[in-house]
Design an enzyme around this catalytic site. Sequence first.
Site, short mmCIF file in Angstrom:
data_model
loop_
_atom_site.label_atom_id
_atom_site.label_comp_id
_atom_site.label_asym_id
_atom_site.label_seq_id
_atom_site.Cartn_x
_atom_site.Cartn_y
_atom_site.Cartn_z
N HIS A 16 0.84 -1.38 -0.02
CA HIS A 16 -0.05 -0.19 0.06
C HIS A 16 0.86 1.22 -0.16
O HIS A 16 1.46 1.63 1.16
CB HIS A 16 -0.82 -0.01 1.15
N HIS A 18 1.57 5.36 -1.75
CA HIS A 18 1.13 6.39 -2.54
C HIS A 18 2.41 7.23 -3.05
O HIS A 18 3.23 7.59 -2.29
CB HIS A 18 0.51 7.60 -1.52
N LYS A 102 -9.46 -0.59 -5.76
CA LYS A 102 -9.41 0.14 -4.40
C LYS A 102 -10.63 1.09 -4.28
O LYS A 102 -11.03 1.64 -5.13
CB LYS A 102 -8.27 1.28 -4.43
N HIS A 139 -10.39 0.92 1.63
CA HIS A 139 -10.29 1.88 2.81
C HIS A 139 -11.44 2.03 3.63
O HIS A 139 -12.62 2.23 3.51
CB HIS A 139 -10.02 3.11 2.45
N HIS A 177 -4.36 -0.74 5.79
CA HIS A 177 -4.22 0.06 6.97
C HIS A 177 -5.07 -0.13 8.16
O HIS A 177 -5.70 0.75 8.64
CB HIS A 177 -3.84 1.56 6.63
N ASP A 251 1.51 2.55 3.44
CA ASP A 251 0.61 3.75 3.34
C ASP A 251 1.61 5.24 3.33
O ASP A 251 1.11 6.01 3.93
CB ASP A 251 -0.39 3.76 4.40
C1 NCD Z 1 -3.54 9.02 2.27
C2 NCD Z 1 -3.22 9.90 1.10
O1 NCD Z 1 -2.85 11.16 1.50
O2 NCD Z 1 -3.33 9.68 -0.15
N1 NCD Z 1 -3.60 9.55 3.71
C3 NCD Z 1 -3.44 8.82 4.66
O3 NCD Z 1 -3.62 9.39 5.77
N2 NCD Z 1 -3.28 7.70 4.63
C4 NCD Z 1 -4.69 8.52 1.98
C5 NCD Z 1 -5.13 7.04 2.50
O4 NCD Z 1 -4.67 6.01 2.30
O5 NCD Z 1 -6.13 7.19 3.29
ZN ZN Z 2 -3.14 5.03 1.69
#
Ligand code: NCD
Ligand code: ZN
Length: 350
Positions: A16, A18, A102, A139, A177, A251
């Site tokens: 996971h 970003h 997702k 999520h 998460h 995450d």
């Molecule tokens: C994530 C993001 O910033 O894209 N933020 C987070 O707090 N984890 C989005 C997410 O996974 O909820």
């Molecule tokens: Zn995330």
Amino acid sequence: MTQTTSLTIIRPDDWHLHLRDGAMLEGVLPHSAAHFARAIIMPNLVPPVVTGAHAAAYRDRILAALPAGMSFEPLMTLYLTEATDPDDVEAAHASGLVKAVKLYPAGATTNSQSGVKDFGKVQAVLERMAGIGLPLCVHGEVTASDIDIFDREAVFIERVLDPLRRRVPELKVVMEHVTTEDAVQYVAADTSSRLGATVTTHHLIINRNHILAGGIRPHYYCLPVAKREKHRLALRAAATGGDGRFFLGTDSAPHTDPAKLSECGCAGCFTAPNTMGLLAHVFEEEGALDRLEGFASRQGPAFYGLPVNTQTMTLVKQDHPVSHPAKIETGAGPVTVFDPGFEVFWQVQG
Ligand code: NCD
Ligand code: ZN
């Protein structure tokens, strides 16, 4: 007993992650690629990665941003909307491009405006996914304003996730998460072998006091928000307990410092640079260093039906605390690296 000072494991994957786009992507990608062979790439860009064509283009941008000499395989995902076309999903999966879809409940987190409001509208896609064995990453938070933010994960399980899994029992689901004992128990109680969960590094380290006690600390604010201590302990037990249904999804979610340190600050902890050292610290504290490889390198591929990596990673315990830059500079602006608040001695051998 001699102390372990070096640990070699199969090269880990991040289930996971970003990576964002543009200058931010260029700035953060080398930090993940330095340690992880593959990662499940979150699709919550603006606009989101909704179709197979979007995912192919995003994958190309990620590979173009990868510095020469580094190897990294982005495992792409599609952002589920009420208009998602089952045929497009199936084609993107069949070509090998997309490894998961997702689900963001509309409004749950960063860039989730296009998420799902009416689950009846995605039933056909979910059935198709179940038929072809494509996992749904969830999520798991309800968004209703009358539900307390600390209860949103537990309520989601009861009101949304469990009914959804009953409607499409063959669907493989990853609860992303997880932050609560409730989620750990829900996953642990499952007997279908079609339910897994990712656990982040930071949720093994912080509880809600870290965010709020003695001053507000925006860099610890993420979603789902960290809960009280008993939940952190349940996550630690799950991650280090050797149960194959729990595996690493960092995450890591970079936002620039101005975006974090604002009147309405963004949610996300940026952990890509120091995750593996922190995990070694946590697993050692739990007397479970021998289970780090399972959590970070074996259990995720097993759930996704992919081979484990062939390369290895060596972590070394130094006799002095390891220092990390407090922030990295990206073309999009500075991004603060997650600070565990304690000294760390484990470091990836570079
Ligand atoms: C994530 C993001 O910033 O894209 N933020 C987070 O707090 N984890 C989005 C997410 O996974 O909820
Ligand atoms: Zn995330």
